[in-house]
Design a protein around this motif. Structure first.
Motif, PDB file in Angstrom:
ATOM      1  N   LYS A  46       0.838  -1.184   0.000  1.00 27.83           N
ATOM      2  CA  LYS A  46       0.000   0.000   0.000  1.00 27.83           C
ATOM      3  C   LYS A  46       0.878   1.240   0.000  1.00 27.83           C
ATOM      4  CE  LYS A  46      -4.134   2.004   2.157  1.00 27.83           C
ATOM      5  NZ  LYS A  46      -5.155   1.857   3.228  1.00 27.83           N
ATOM      6  N   ILE A  47       0.351   2.327  -0.565  1.00 32.41           N
ATOM      7  CA  ILE A  47       1.071   3.594  -0.621  1.00 32.41           C
ATOM      8  C   ILE A  47       0.312   4.630   0.201  1.00 32.41           C
ATOM      9  CG2 ILE A  47       1.938   5.432  -2.126  1.00 32.41           C
ATOM     10  CD1 ILE A  47       1.978   3.328  -4.406  1.00 32.41           C
ATOM     11  N   PHE A  48       1.030   5.302   1.102  1.00 26.99           N
ATOM     12  CA  PHE A  48       0.445   6.351   1.939  1.00 26.99           C
ATOM     13  C   PHE A  48       1.119   7.680   1.591  1.00 26.99           C
ATOM     14  CE2 PHE A  48      -0.374   2.491   4.232  1.00 26.99           C
ATOM     15  CZ  PHE A  48      -1.600   2.695   4.860  1.00 26.99           C
ATOM     16  N   ILE A  49       0.303   8.720   1.386  1.00 25.04           N
ATOM     17  CA  ILE A  49       0.843   9.982   0.900  1.00 25.04           C
ATOM     18  C   ILE A  49       0.328  11.153   1.730  1.00 25.04           C
ATOM     19  CG2 ILE A  49       1.029  11.537  -1.083  1.00 25.04           C
ATOM     20  CD1 ILE A  49       0.419   9.043  -2.844  1.00 25.04           C
ATOM     21  N   PHE A  68       2.037   0.506  -9.841  1.00 23.65           N
ATOM     22  CA  PHE A  68       2.246  -0.400  -8.709  1.00 23.65           C
ATOM     23  C   PHE A  68       1.020  -1.274  -8.414  1.00 23.65           C
ATOM     24  CE2 PHE A  68       5.357   3.021  -7.739  1.00 23.65           C
ATOM     25  CZ  PHE A  68       6.494   2.239  -7.823  1.00 23.65           C
ATOM     26  N   SER A  69      -0.126  -0.957  -8.992  1.00 27.10           N
ATOM     27  CA  SER A  69      -1.346  -1.778  -8.855  1.00 27.10           C
ATOM     28  C   SER A  69      -1.638  -2.149  -7.405  1.00 27.10           C
ATOM     29  CB  SER A  69      -1.223  -3.052  -9.706  1.00 27.10           C
ATOM     30  OG  SER A  69      -1.046  -2.727 -11.060  1.00 27.10           O
ATOM     31  N   CYS A  70      -1.631  -1.142  -6.544  1.00 28.72           N
ATOM     32  CA  CYS A  70      -1.927  -1.354  -5.128  1.00 28.72           C
ATOM     33  C   CYS A  70      -2.734  -0.166  -4.619  1.00 28.72           C
ATOM     34  CB  CYS A  70      -0.644  -1.528  -4.319  1.00 28.72           C
ATOM     35  SG  CYS A  70       0.335  -0.015  -4.170  1.00 28.72           S
ATOM     36  N   PRO A  71      -3.379  -0.298  -3.447  1.00 29.43           N
ATOM     37  CA  PRO A  71      -4.140   0.832  -2.902  1.00 29.43           C
ATOM     38  C   PRO A  71      -3.240   2.037  -2.620  1.00 29.43           C
ATOM     39  CG  PRO A  71      -4.712  -1.216  -1.783  1.00 29.43           C
ATOM     40  CD  PRO A  71      -3.511  -1.509  -2.622  1.00 29.43           C
ATOM     41  N   VAL A  72      -3.755   3.224  -2.934  1.00 24.63           N
ATOM     42  CA  VAL A  72      -3.050   4.479  -2.685  1.00 24.63           C
ATOM     43  C   VAL A  72      -3.942   5.360  -1.814  1.00 24.63           C
ATOM     44  CG1 VAL A  72      -2.062   6.563  -3.713  1.00 24.63           C
ATOM     45  CG2 VAL A  72      -1.851   4.356  -4.906  1.00 24.63           C
ATOM     46  N   GLU A  73      -3.419   5.803  -0.676  1.00 24.27           N
ATOM     47  CA  GLU A  73      -4.195   6.652   0.227  1.00 24.27           C
ATOM     48  C   GLU A  73      -3.533   8.017   0.397  1.00 24.27           C
ATOM     49  OE1 GLU A  73      -5.768   6.902   4.872  1.00 24.27           O
ATOM     50  OE2 GLU A  73      -5.148   4.964   4.050  1.00 24.27           O
ATOM     51  N   PHE A  74      -4.244   9.057  -0.038  1.00 22.87           N
ATOM     52  CA  PHE A  74      -3.831  10.424   0.269  1.00 22.87           C
ATOM     53  C   PHE A  74      -4.456  10.773   1.618  1.00 22.87           C
ATOM     54  CE2 PHE A  74      -2.930  10.313  -4.191  1.00 22.87           C
ATOM     55  CZ  PHE A  74      -1.908  11.220  -4.382  1.00 22.87           C
ATOM     56  N   VAL A  75      -3.632  10.885   2.634  1.00 23.07           N
ATOM     57  CA  VAL A  75      -4.107  11.018   4.007  1.00 23.07           C
ATOM     58  C   VAL A  75      -4.787  12.374   4.208  1.00 23.07           C
ATOM     59  CG1 VAL A  75      -3.411  11.072   6.437  1.00 23.07           C
ATOM     60  CG2 VAL A  75      -2.314   9.468   4.843  1.00 23.07           C
ATOM     61  N   GLU A  76      -5.911  12.368   4.902  1.00 16.81           N
ATOM     62  CA  GLU A  76      -6.603  13.587   5.303  1.00 16.81           C
ATOM     63  C   GLU A  76      -6.588  13.698   6.817  1.00 16.81           C
ATOM     64  OE1 GLU A  76     -10.474  13.483   3.556  1.00 16.81           O
ATOM     65  OE2 GLU A  76      -9.713  13.699   1.504  1.00 16.81           O
ATOM     66  N   THR A  77      -6.753  14.906   7.311  1.00 16.28           N
ATOM     67  CA  THR A  77      -6.659  15.143   8.752  1.00 16.28           C
ATOM     68  C   THR A  77      -8.005  14.844   9.431  1.00 16.28           C
ATOM     69  OG1 THR A  77      -5.057  16.904   8.341  1.00 16.28           O
ATOM     70  CG2 THR A  77      -6.078  16.830  10.528  1.00 16.28           C
ATOM     71  N   PRO A  78      -8.022  13.910  10.377  1.00 14.97           N
ATOM     72  CA  PRO A  78      -9.275  13.575  11.064  1.00 14.97           C
ATOM     73  C   PRO A  78      -9.460  14.384  12.348  1.00 14.97           C
ATOM     74  CG  PRO A  78      -7.610  12.007  11.700  1.00 14.97           C
ATOM     75  CD  PRO A  78      -6.933  12.994  10.770  1.00 14.97           C
ATOM     76  N   SER A  93      -9.112  21.378   8.279  1.00 16.99           N
ATOM     77  CA  SER A  93      -8.266  22.431   7.713  1.00 16.99           C
ATOM     78  C   SER A  93      -6.849  22.417   8.283  1.00 16.99           C
ATOM     79  CB  SER A  93      -8.897  23.807   7.946  1.00 16.99           C
ATOM     80  OG  SER A  93      -8.839  24.167   9.320  1.00 16.99           O
ATOM     81  N   LEU A  94      -6.604  21.610   9.307  1.00  9.49           N
ATOM     82  CA  LEU A  94      -5.243  21.477   9.841  1.00  9.49           C
ATOM     83  C   LEU A  94      -4.379  20.767   8.805  1.00  9.49           C
ATOM     84  CD1 LEU A  94      -3.124  21.546  12.137  1.00  9.49           C
ATOM     85  CD2 LEU A  94      -4.063  19.361  12.926  1.00  9.49           C
ATOM     86  N   GLY A  95      -3.238  21.361   8.477  1.00 12.15           N
ATOM     87  CA  GLY A  95      -2.342  20.748   7.495  1.00 12.15           C
ATOM     88  C   GLY A  95      -2.005  19.314   7.866  1.00 12.15           C
ATOM     89  N   VAL A  96      -2.114  18.425   6.887  1.00 15.54           N
ATOM     90  CA  VAL A  96      -1.899  16.999   7.165  1.00 15.54           C
ATOM     91  C   VAL A  96      -0.472  16.739   7.639  1.00 15.54           C
ATOM     92  CG1 VAL A  96      -1.268  16.402   4.783  1.00 15.54           C
ATOM     93  CG2 VAL A  96      -2.322  14.673   6.267  1.00 15.54           C
ATOM     94  N   ASP A  97       0.481  17.564   7.206  1.00 13.88           N
ATOM     95  CA  ASP A  97       1.861  17.396   7.661  1.00 13.88           C
ATOM     96  C   ASP A  97       1.986  17.668   9.154  1.00 13.88           C
ATOM     97  OD1 ASP A  97       1.215  20.081   7.130  1.00 13.88           O
ATOM     98  OD2 ASP A  97       3.278  20.624   6.629  1.00 13.88           O
ATOM     99  N   LEU A 103       1.086  12.883  15.195  1.00 14.73           N
ATOM    100  CA  LEU A 103       0.827  11.441  15.313  1.00 14.73           C
ATOM    101  C   LEU A 103       2.125  10.685  15.574  1.00 14.73           C
ATOM    102  CD1 LEU A 103      -1.176   9.096  15.087  1.00 14.73           C
ATOM    103  CD2 LEU A 103      -0.753   9.071  12.623  1.00 14.73           C
ATOM    104  N   SER A 104       3.181  11.051  14.867  1.00 14.39           N
ATOM    105  CA  SER A 104       4.479  10.418  15.089  1.00 14.39           C
ATOM    106  C   SER A 104       4.945  10.602  16.530  1.00 14.39           C
ATOM    107  CB  SER A 104       5.502  11.009  14.127  1.00 14.39           C
ATOM    108  OG  SER A 104       6.812  10.589  14.461  1.00 14.39           O
ATOM    109  N   VAL A 105       4.869  11.851  17.010  1.00 16.75           N
ATOM    110  CA  VAL A 105       5.314  12.149  18.368  1.00 16.75           C
ATOM    111  C   VAL A 105       4.473  11.400  19.396  1.00 16.75           C
ATOM    112  CG1 VAL A 105       5.469  13.991  20.099  1.00 16.75           C
ATOM    113  CG2 VAL A 105       6.306  14.387  17.774  1.00 16.75           C
ATOM    114  N   SER A 106       3.157  11.323  19.158  1.00 12.78           N
ATOM    115  CA  SER A 106       2.264  10.672  20.123  1.00 12.78           C
ATOM    116  C   SER A 106       2.499   9.170  20.212  1.00 12.78           C
ATOM    117  CB  SER A 106       0.799  10.941  19.756  1.00 12.78           C
ATOM    118  OG  SER A 106       0.415  10.245  18.585  1.00 12.78           O
ATOM    119  N   ASN A 107       3.222   8.619  19.272  1.00  5.95           N
ATOM    120  CA  ASN A 107       3.529   7.190  19.310  1.00  5.95           C
ATOM    121  C   ASN A 107       4.937   6.903  19.814  1.00  5.95           C
ATOM    122  OD1 ASN A 107       1.582   4.976  17.826  1.00  5.95           O
ATOM    123  ND2 ASN A 107       1.074   7.087  17.300  1.00  5.95           N
TER     124      ASN A 107
END
Length: 246
Positions: A46-49, A68-78, A93-97, A103-107
């Motif tokens: 899978k591809i995450f973007i 690549f014939s696989c699922p591609v997910e453009f991540v949105e902010t939840p 409206s919070l930038g996904v970056d 999210l990285s820090v919280s893990n």
């Protein structure tokens, strides 16, 4: 195997990895996104973007990734994802970056955190932590133009200012140093303000520095703030990997 892609305003970074190992990683200028950068033979699950560079870049990349014939997910902010709550007025409206960095820090860090990304733009965000509930909350932050953007805007809109290289000097005795020093002091002041806010609510606070100019900003932090600070290379890619693992 996951392909993780962070499309930034200036640079696009990517990483090929599985649960335990990074196999390849690289970057290229986002303006060159129409070229073939992903010459990979591995079978990708899978591809995450993450994309902050606009719909046109997203459309171009979708075409490039079809091979690549696989699922591609453009991540949105939840609004909420597991243990991470987003209390932005309009959560989408919070930038996904910024959200992926949180999210990285919280893990990886169980404490309140000031997350500083120093790139084309500078974002400084406050992530609170409720230890009893194991709940992280993205409380908001500030956004400033990055060093290159600051110089560009001043040189284009002020008649006698040039986009020259400067060094940190207070008080500055030439224009290039004045611009460079003004940028650094602005970032440091905002970092200190967000740190003081976090410290007023918890006496266990970390500062995470990331982005292309992270090392440069770290050099100018006070010794007290340095004692609370660590540098992390790719928070957005790390955040994408958190999603990939789940």
């Amino acid at each position: 195997m996951f392909l993780l892609i962070d499309i930034g305003n200036t640079k696009t970074k990517w990483m090929l990895r599985d649960q335990g190992k990074v196999y390849q990683e690289d970057s290229f200028l986002t303006e060159d996104i129409d070229q073939d950068h992903f010459l990979l033979s591995d079978k990708i699950q899978k591809i995450f973007i993450s994309n902050v560079a606009g719909f046109e870049k997203e459309a171009i990349l979708k075409i490039k990734l079809k091979k690549f014939s696989c699922p591609v997910e453009f991540v949105e902010t939840p609004k909420k994802w597991k243990h991470l709550l987003n209390i932005y007025e309009d959560s989408s409206s919070l930038g996904v970056d910024r959200w992926l960095s949180a999210l990285s820090v919280s893990n990886s860090i169980e404490k309140a955190t000031v997350i500083v990304s120093v790139g084309t733009a500078v974002t400084i965000d406050y992530l609170s932590f409720d230890k009893k509930k194991h709940q992280y909350t993205f409380e908001g932050g500030v956004i400033l133009p990055g060093l290159h953007l600051t110089k560009k805007v001043l040189s284009q809109n002020t008649a006698r200012l040039k986009n020259d290289e400067g060094v940190f000097q207070v008080p500055a005795t030439n224009t290039a140093n004045a611009i460079q020093s003004g940028f650094i002091l602005s970032v440091l002041g905002n970092v200190k303000s967000l740190f003081d806010l976090a410290w007023s609510k918890s006496k266990d606070v970390k500062i995470i520095l990331s982005g292309g100019d992270a090392e440069y900003i770290y050099q100018h932090l006070s010794e007290d703030l340095k004692s609370h600070t660590i540098i992390r290379k790719d928070l957005v890619l790390d955040g994408l990997f958190v999603l990939a693992k789940h």
